[in-house]
Design a protein around this motif. Structure first.
Motif, PDB file in Angstrom:
ATOM      1  N   ALA A   1       4.142   5.058  14.503  1.00 33.07           N
ATOM      2  CA  ALA A   1       3.274   6.138  14.046  1.00 33.07           C
ATOM      3  C   ALA A   1       1.944   6.093  14.791  1.00 33.07           C
ATOM      4  CB  ALA A   1       3.032   6.019  12.543  1.00 33.07           C
ATOM      5  N   LEU A   2       1.486   7.266  15.239  1.00 31.33           N
ATOM      6  CA  LEU A   2       0.185   7.388  15.882  1.00 31.33           C
ATOM      7  C   LEU A   2      -0.469   8.647  15.326  1.00 31.33           C
ATOM      8  CD1 LEU A   2      -1.890   6.405  17.958  1.00 31.33           C
ATOM      9  CD2 LEU A   2      -0.734   7.831  19.666  1.00 31.33           C
ATOM     10  N   THR A   3      -1.472   8.484  14.485  1.00 29.51           N
ATOM     11  CA  THR A   3      -2.004   9.607  13.728  1.00 29.51           C
ATOM     12  C   THR A   3      -3.487   9.420  13.457  1.00 29.51           C
ATOM     13  OG1 THR A   3      -1.774  10.823  11.622  1.00 29.51           O
ATOM     14  CG2 THR A   3      -1.312   8.466  11.600  1.00 29.51           C
ATOM     15  N   THR A   4      -4.126  10.470  12.964  1.00 34.38           N
ATOM     16  CA  THR A   4      -5.534  10.369  12.579  1.00 34.38           C
ATOM     17  C   THR A   4      -5.688   9.914  11.139  1.00 34.38           C
ATOM     18  OG1 THR A   4      -5.557  12.694  11.928  1.00 34.38           O
ATOM     19  CG2 THR A   4      -6.232  12.182  14.184  1.00 34.38           C
ATOM     20  N   PHE A   5      -4.602   9.862  10.385  1.00 27.46           N
ATOM     21  CA  PHE A   5      -4.664   9.616   8.948  1.00 27.46           C
ATOM     22  C   PHE A   5      -4.505   8.128   8.622  1.00 27.46           C
ATOM     23  CE2 PHE A   5      -3.044  13.902   9.630  1.00 27.46           C
ATOM     24  CZ  PHE A   5      -4.029  14.629   8.981  1.00 27.46           C
ATOM     25  N   THR A   6      -5.436   7.616   7.824  1.00 27.13           N
ATOM     26  CA  THR A   6      -5.418   6.186   7.497  1.00 27.13           C
ATOM     27  C   THR A   6      -5.476   5.952   5.991  1.00 27.13           C
ATOM     28  OG1 THR A   6      -7.833   6.102   7.744  1.00 27.13           O
ATOM     29  CG2 THR A   6      -6.503   5.509   9.671  1.00 27.13           C
ATOM     30  N   THR A   7      -5.115   6.929   5.208  1.00 27.74           N
ATOM     31  CA  THR A   7      -5.130   6.758   3.756  1.00 27.74           C
ATOM     32  C   THR A   7      -3.744   6.367   3.263  1.00 27.74           C
ATOM     33  OG1 THR A   7      -4.639   9.096   3.367  1.00 27.74           O
ATOM     34  CG2 THR A   7      -6.960   8.467   3.494  1.00 27.74           C
ATOM     35  N   GLN A   8      -3.712   5.793   2.059  1.00 28.91           N
ATOM     36  CA  GLN A   8      -2.444   5.348   1.478  1.00 28.91           C
ATOM     37  C   GLN A   8      -1.451   6.496   1.351  1.00 28.91           C
ATOM     38  OE1 GLN A   8      -2.971   2.902  -1.967  1.00 28.91           O
ATOM     39  NE2 GLN A   8      -0.886   3.236  -2.726  1.00 28.91           N
ATOM     40  N   GLU A   9      -1.965   7.704   1.172  1.00 25.85           N
ATOM     41  CA  GLU A   9      -1.129   8.897   1.050  1.00 25.85           C
ATOM     42  C   GLU A   9      -0.199   9.072   2.239  1.00 25.85           C
ATOM     43  OE1 GLU A   9      -1.823  13.764   0.906  1.00 25.85           O
ATOM     44  OE2 GLU A   9      -3.514  12.380   1.029  1.00 25.85           O
ATOM     45  N   TYR A  10      -0.648   8.632   3.425  1.00 24.96           N
ATOM     46  CA  TYR A  10       0.159   8.773   4.633  1.00 24.96           C
ATOM     47  C   TYR A  10       0.773   7.447   5.076  1.00 24.96           C
ATOM     48  CZ  TYR A  10      -1.898  13.400   5.012  1.00 24.96           C
ATOM     49  OH  TYR A  10      -2.279  14.704   4.763  1.00 24.96           O
ATOM     50  N   VAL A  11       0.005   6.366   4.959  1.00 24.63           N
ATOM     51  CA  VAL A  11       0.492   5.067   5.437  1.00 24.63           C
ATOM     52  C   VAL A  11       1.741   4.629   4.684  1.00 24.63           C
ATOM     53  CG1 VAL A  11      -0.055   2.621   5.694  1.00 24.63           C
ATOM     54  CG2 VAL A  11      -1.807   4.345   6.178  1.00 24.63           C
ATOM     55  N   ALA A  12       1.690   4.669   3.345  1.00 24.44           N
ATOM     56  CA  ALA A  12       2.818   4.176   2.551  1.00 24.44           C
ATOM     57  C   ALA A  12       4.109   4.947   2.813  1.00 24.44           C
ATOM     58  CB  ALA A  12       2.462   4.209   1.063  1.00 24.44           C
ATOM     59  N   PRO A  13       4.104   6.301   2.796  1.00 23.94           N
ATOM     60  CA  PRO A  13       5.354   7.021   3.068  1.00 23.94           C
ATOM     61  C   PRO A  13       5.886   6.806   4.481  1.00 23.94           C
ATOM     62  CG  PRO A  13       3.777   8.462   1.983  1.00 23.94           C
ATOM     63  CD  PRO A  13       3.036   7.220   2.374  1.00 23.94           C
ATOM     64  N   MET A  14       4.982   6.668   5.453  1.00 24.72           N
ATOM     65  CA  MET A  14       5.437   6.477   6.830  1.00 24.72           C
ATOM     66  C   MET A  14       6.109   5.121   6.998  1.00 24.72           C
ATOM     67  SD  MET A  14       5.593   8.264   9.544  1.00 24.72           S
ATOM     68  CE  MET A  14       5.840   8.170  11.330  1.00 24.72           C
ATOM     69  N   LEU A  15       5.540   4.096   6.396  1.00 28.36           N
ATOM     70  CA  LEU A  15       6.158   2.773   6.470  1.00 28.36           C
ATOM     71  C   LEU A  15       7.463   2.741   5.689  1.00 28.36           C
ATOM     72  CD1 LEU A  15       3.059   0.411   6.133  1.00 28.36           C
ATOM     73  CD2 LEU A  15       4.142   1.306   8.207  1.00 28.36           C
ATOM     74  N   ALA A  16       7.474   3.424   4.534  1.00 28.77           N
ATOM     75  CA  ALA A  16       8.701   3.481   3.736  1.00 28.77           C
ATOM     76  C   ALA A  16       9.802   4.236   4.466  1.00 28.77           C
ATOM     77  CB  ALA A  16       8.416   4.156   2.389  1.00 28.77           C
ATOM     78  N   ALA A  17       9.424   5.184   5.308  1.00 25.14           N
ATOM     79  CA  ALA A  17      10.414   5.948   6.070  1.00 25.14           C
ATOM     80  C   ALA A  17      11.076   5.108   7.155  1.00 25.14           C
ATOM     81  CB  ALA A  17       9.758   7.179   6.690  1.00 25.14           C
ATOM     82  N   GLY A  18      10.458   3.965   7.494  1.00 23.20           N
ATOM     83  CA  GLY A  18      11.069   3.067   8.474  1.00 23.20           C
ATOM     84  C   GLY A  18      10.304   2.879   9.762  1.00 23.20           C
TER      85      GLY A  18
END
Length: 241
Positions: free
Chosen positions: A84-101
């Motif tokens: 993942a390479l994004t501007t978003f660093t909040t739990q709202e984005y980090v947790a789902p992205m990591l959970a997605a694999g």
């Protein structure tokens, strides 16, 4: 492994082509092809037609976002690593992205970490930008606060005579525990090495041994477990960076 095939997925054409050029010409990567895609849906098509080794994935995109695209790529093409390479660093984005694999998480103002992150995920390591470390800490602390209200029966009964923080401190050397503390504050390996007056290789060794002793796979799990056990008290700023 032969020459690398990398796919850059981002809806910003300037950034997309800039990242592709960076990866294509970096001397640290032996690349064969660096392709691009405008969104998650196009990325899925490219992964079928011309499978890459690594996908560098944005999150917020039209048609299909990076979280859904990552979930499908990891499920349908488990040999492909997603970073993942994004501007978003909040739990709202980090947790789902990591959970997605996703195998790693970077922010766009840290593109100097990109090549190292690609190299890391290719060796089955999990790469997390130091700027995202405190988000993981916040997640761990939230989990800890939820479980701390549970009864002993709900947690599986009384624990061992030696409390977990004490037990894990006994098995880590002073240097290993110190490196974990620096990690919890979001420092990179190079920064930790400078602070501790040792080589980067030594820091990698300390963290690897700490992870092995504590029964976790990577530095992300090491950071979360150390926080849950009260071994570290990380700094968390208002923005979660």
């Amino acid at each position: 492994m032969g020459k690398l095939r990398i796919l850059v997925v981002d809806d910003d054409p300037v950034l997309r082509e800039g990242l592709a050029a960076l990866l294509r010409f970096d001397q640290g990567l032996d690349t064969e092809v660096v392709g691009t895609a405008r969104d998650g849906q196009e990325a899925l098509v490219r992964c079928i037609a011309d499978p890459p080794d690594v996908v560098v994935m944005d999150i917020r995109m039209p048609r299909m976002n990076g979280i859904e695209a990552t979930r499908r790529i990891v499920r349908e093409h488990p040999e492909i690593k997603v970073l993942a390479l994004t501007t978003f660093t909040t739990q709202e984005y980090v947790a789902p992205m990591l959970a997605a694999g996703a195998s790693g998480y970077l922010v766009k103002d840290s593109t100097d970490e990109l090549v190292g992150a690609v190299q890391a995920v290719l060796t089955d390591e999990f790469y997390i930008s130091p700027k995202v470390s405190s988000v993981l800490v916040r997640m761990a602390m939230d989990d800890q606060s939820k479980t701390s209200t549970a009864s002993p029966e709900a947690c599986g009964g009384p624990g061992p005579d030696l409390d977990p923080p004490t037990r894990h401190r006994l098995i880590l050397t002073d240097r290993e525990e110190e490196s974990v503390r620096w990690l919890a504050h979001g420092y990179s390996n190079a920064e930790i090495a400078s602070a501790m007056g040792v080589s980067v290789g030594s820091i990698k060794g300390y963290l690897a041994r700490a992870a092995e002793k504590m029964g976790v796979r990577d530095r992300v799990q090491l950071l979360i477990l150390a926080t849950q056990l009260g071994m570290v008290t990380p700094r968390i700023d208002d923005e979660g960076l």
